[in-house]
Design a protein around this motif. Sequence first.
Motif, PDB file in Angstrom:
ATOM      1  N   LEU A  62       0.827  -1.210   0.000  1.00 36.34           N
ATOM      2  CA  LEU A  62       0.000   0.000   0.000  1.00 36.34           C
ATOM      3  C   LEU A  62       0.860   1.258   0.000  1.00 36.34           C
ATOM      4  O   LEU A  62       0.638   2.183  -0.794  1.00 36.34           O
ATOM      5  CB  LEU A  62      -0.915  -0.009   1.223  1.00 36.34           C
ATOM      6  CG  LEU A  62      -1.794   1.226   1.440  1.00 36.34           C
ATOM      7  CD1 LEU A  62      -2.878   1.299   0.375  1.00 36.34           C
ATOM      8  CD2 LEU A  62      -2.410   1.196   2.837  1.00 36.34           C
ATOM      9  N   CYS A  63       1.859   1.312   0.886  1.00 41.72           N
ATOM     10  CA  CYS A  63       2.737   2.484   0.979  1.00 41.72           C
ATOM     11  C   CYS A  63       3.530   2.694  -0.308  1.00 41.72           C
ATOM     12  O   CYS A  63       3.683   3.828  -0.776  1.00 41.72           O
ATOM     13  CB  CYS A  63       3.695   2.324   2.161  1.00 41.72           C
ATOM     14  SG  CYS A  63       2.901   2.332   3.786  1.00 41.72           S
ATOM     15  N   VAL A  80       4.506   5.742  -5.485  1.00 39.79           N
ATOM     16  CA  VAL A  80       4.702   5.820  -6.937  1.00 39.79           C
ATOM     17  C   VAL A  80       3.566   6.566  -7.627  1.00 39.79           C
ATOM     18  O   VAL A  80       3.698   6.966  -8.789  1.00 39.79           O
ATOM     19  CB  VAL A  80       4.854   4.413  -7.560  1.00 39.79           C
ATOM     20  CG1 VAL A  80       6.061   3.695  -7.002  1.00 39.79           C
ATOM     21  CG2 VAL A  80       3.596   3.581  -7.372  1.00 39.79           C
ATOM     22  N   ALA A  81       2.439   6.767  -6.915  1.00 39.63           N
ATOM     23  CA  ALA A  81       1.312   7.491  -7.498  1.00 39.63           C
ATOM     24  C   ALA A  81       1.459   8.998  -7.356  1.00 39.63           C
ATOM     25  O   ALA A  81       0.636   9.755  -7.860  1.00 39.63           O
ATOM     26  CB  ALA A  81       0.003   7.031  -6.860  1.00 39.63           C
ATOM     27  N   LEU A  89       9.877   7.108  -2.022  1.00 40.50           N
ATOM     28  CA  LEU A  89      10.322   5.715  -1.923  1.00 40.50           C
ATOM     29  C   LEU A  89      11.624   5.612  -1.143  1.00 40.50           C
ATOM     30  O   LEU A  89      11.791   4.695  -0.324  1.00 40.50           O
ATOM     31  CB  LEU A  89      10.498   5.113  -3.319  1.00 40.50           C
ATOM     32  CG  LEU A  89       9.214   4.741  -4.066  1.00 40.50           C
ATOM     33  CD1 LEU A  89       9.528   4.317  -5.493  1.00 40.50           C
ATOM     34  CD2 LEU A  89       8.451   3.638  -3.347  1.00 40.50           C
ATOM     35  N   ALA A  90      12.527   6.555  -1.379  1.00 44.92           N
ATOM     36  CA  ALA A  90      13.790   6.566  -0.629  1.00 44.92           C
ATOM     37  C   ALA A  90      13.534   6.773   0.856  1.00 44.92           C
ATOM     38  O   ALA A  90      14.125   6.090   1.712  1.00 44.92           O
ATOM     39  CB  ALA A  90      14.711   7.663  -1.181  1.00 44.92           C
ATOM     40  N   SER A 131      13.458   4.707   6.203  1.00 41.90           N
ATOM     41  CA  SER A 131      12.803   4.639   7.520  1.00 41.90           C
ATOM     42  C   SER A 131      12.543   3.198   7.928  1.00 41.90           C
ATOM     43  O   SER A 131      12.581   2.868   9.113  1.00 41.90           O
ATOM     44  CB  SER A 131      11.500   5.437   7.500  1.00 41.90           C
ATOM     45  OG  SER A 131      10.589   4.906   6.558  1.00 41.90           O
ATOM     46  N   MET A 132      12.291   2.313   6.941  1.00 39.93           N
ATOM     47  CA  MET A 132      12.097   0.900   7.248  1.00 39.93           C
ATOM     48  C   MET A 132      13.364   0.283   7.843  1.00 39.93           C
ATOM     49  O   MET A 132      13.299  -0.640   8.657  1.00 39.93           O
ATOM     50  CB  MET A 132      11.700   0.124   5.987  1.00 39.93           C
ATOM     51  CG  MET A 132      10.277   0.335   5.543  1.00 39.93           C
ATOM     52  SD  MET A 132       9.082  -0.354   6.718  1.00 39.93           S
ATOM     53  CE  MET A 132       7.545   0.146   5.931  1.00 39.93           C
ATOM     54  N   ILE A 133      14.500   0.808   7.433  1.00 36.92           N
ATOM     55  CA  ILE A 133      15.774   0.278   7.926  1.00 36.92           C
ATOM     56  C   ILE A 133      16.121   0.853   9.300  1.00 36.92           C
ATOM     57  O   ILE A 133      16.467   0.112  10.223  1.00 36.92           O
ATOM     58  CB  ILE A 133      16.904   0.591   6.924  1.00 36.92           C
ATOM     59  CG1 ILE A 133      16.664  -0.160   5.611  1.00 36.92           C
ATOM     60  CG2 ILE A 133      18.272   0.209   7.511  1.00 36.92           C
ATOM     61  CD1 ILE A 133      17.620   0.220   4.501  1.00 36.92           C
ATOM     62  N   PHE A 134      15.992   2.174   9.451  1.00 39.08           N
ATOM     63  CA  PHE A 134      16.477   2.829  10.669  1.00 39.08           C
ATOM     64  C   PHE A 134      15.402   3.003  11.747  1.00 39.08           C
ATOM     65  O   PHE A 134      15.731   3.255  12.906  1.00 39.08           O
ATOM     66  CB  PHE A 134      17.082   4.190  10.311  1.00 39.08           C
ATOM     67  CG  PHE A 134      18.314   4.096   9.465  1.00 39.08           C
ATOM     68  CD1 PHE A 134      19.517   3.704  10.032  1.00 39.08           C
ATOM     69  CD2 PHE A 134      18.277   4.369   8.110  1.00 39.08           C
ATOM     70  CE1 PHE A 134      20.664   3.598   9.262  1.00 39.08           C
ATOM     71  CE2 PHE A 134      19.421   4.268   7.327  1.00 39.08           C
ATOM     72  CZ  PHE A 134      20.618   3.885   7.902  1.00 39.08           C
TER      73      PHE A 134
END
Length: 289
Positions: A235-236, A241-242, A250-251, A256-259
């Motif tokens: 979803l995110c 991309v929309a 996306l970056a 944020s998913m990593i840190f």
Amino acid sequence: MQALALLAMRSKTHAIIILLILGCLPIVCWLNVAITGFLILCKGTKGIKILPWSILPFLVLLWVDANKLNYILIITALIITVCGAFILRATESWSVVLMSLVPIMVLLLIVFKILMPDAYSQLNTMLETVYQALNQQANHSVSVATVKKLNTYIIDGVLQAFTFILSVGCLFLARSCQANIYNPEGFKLEFYNIRLDKLSIFLLFLSIAAIKISYSFIVITFIMTVPFFIAGLSLCHKFCVATKYKNILLALLYTSMIFLIQVMYLVTVFLACLDTIYNFRNKQIIKQD
């Protein structure tokens, strides 16, 4: 990956050599899992012939290496990826795949704990800092034995969820490779539209409620959150991309998913639950790409 996958498709001999070499190498051994999933997706039941050769390096390393837990987790990921490939080939539905893999993941955990209980005893020494954090939070209002038990289940749950996510990642890689060869843009459309049904939410909250009965359900709850994490990530990603600034968003998303994984994981699971109820993809919030 795509070059290796195409080479493995040439013949059984090519596939065996590639899988044996990759299985013996650190880190890239996960490509063994992904290529196995690719071969199953492309060949179906005919691909079963390569499974013994795919798992052989991990079984040998499991036998000779003292750190057995690593190879148990890789073997678990391999089985999950193979099962997911068969289910995806039969149903063409990622939601069915993700929810079907939950009981398989739980079953594998139980089987390995029965067959190799000593390997899982390493959990207590691997993440002692987690126990210390829990002990501080408890402020002695909870017994030390209870805190240790919670510590074990939480570490176990995180480890199983991480293995599950890596397994799905390998399956994503295999499907992406297949799409690039046979159906360009096909995987992107599949990934953008991963959405669970309302029964999944009920099962998630049921597993959370069951923790009141036994702390062992903490592990199952962690495993149950993985399909929601994947659906929330879908979803995110589609939302990013929309928009006009998709590369920046996306970056930021994956950084944020990593840190900030602890926070982002919970947020992503929560968004997936909301999307299951309200179906944001059919609303103007996210336009079809």
